[in-house]
Design an enzyme around this catalytic site. Sequence first.
Site, short mmCIF file in Angstrom:
data_model
loop_
_atom_site.label_atom_id
_atom_site.label_comp_id
_atom_site.label_asym_id
_atom_site.label_seq_id
_atom_site.Cartn_x
_atom_site.Cartn_y
_atom_site.Cartn_z
N ASP A 101 0.84 -1.20 0.00
CA ASP A 101 0.00 0.00 0.00
C ASP A 101 0.88 1.26 0.00
O ASP A 101 2.06 1.21 0.39
CB ASP A 101 -0.88 0.04 1.26
N1 URA Z 1 -1.31 -5.91 3.92
C1 URA Z 1 -1.80 -4.65 3.92
O1 URA Z 1 -2.83 -4.38 4.50
N2 URA Z 1 -1.09 -3.70 3.27
C2 URA Z 1 0.09 -3.94 2.64
O2 URA Z 1 0.69 -3.01 2.09
C3 URA Z 1 0.58 -5.25 2.67
C4 URA Z 1 -0.14 -6.22 3.31
#
Ligand code: URA
Length: 231
Positions: A101
């Site tokens: 993310d």
């Molecule tokens: N899980 C999440 O919620 N975000 C990420 O970036 C990676 C795994």
Amino acid sequence: MRLDYFLAHSTGLSRKDVKQLISRGAVAVDGEARPRASTRLHPGQGVWLHGEPVQLPGHRYLMLHKPGGVVCSTDDPDHRTVLDLLPGAERPGLHVAGRLDLDTTGLVLLTSDGQWSHRLTAPGRRCAKRYRVTCADPVTEADLRLLREGIPLRGEDRPTLPAAAESLGERSLRLTLHEGRYHQVKRMLAALGNKVVALHREQIGEIALDPALAPGQYRALTDHEVASIAP
Ligand code: URA
């Protein structure tokens, strides 16, 4: 591509020397009991010389320490991308193998080898991804147990696969997942009534983020790291 041609290209040895190595049994190829000089290689097929992996020429494999505020897509109208952190000459043909993310930091793998990244991300492979998670509220022993056993996620039929969860402090934990659902870590903690305030990926399979890399820095993977994502 023929095996002898590939080996000559990737090692710099002459075709004659390569043929001798192959006939002496110094070369192994995935799925070929007795590789010959004329054996045709398919994309993603591993080749070993004296037990060491030999990379298909042209493929590149990098690890990057992703800072927050950078997206993992290859282009984005609003944010810098992980490719923007690389020199221009490094960028062509690279894609991200396993996105994070915008606000998540840590290990991102980039490659030009689609077969290799497929092996990392294919659900059936259950490649382990290890995260350090910081939460808004305390994480209890009962929470850790639920994370380990698997928990239902909103809008999904199947609970999460069993995970490894270890406390690192009242509000922080290390979580190792063997699947990669959308926003999975954040949704798992949300299902427990908590909220992730910081998320950092430490490791994918056997490839750990190099502690020498500051946020925004990258390096090429070693042959050993590349080969650890086995065909
Ligand atoms: N899980 C999440 O919620 N975000 C990420 O970036 C990676 C795994």
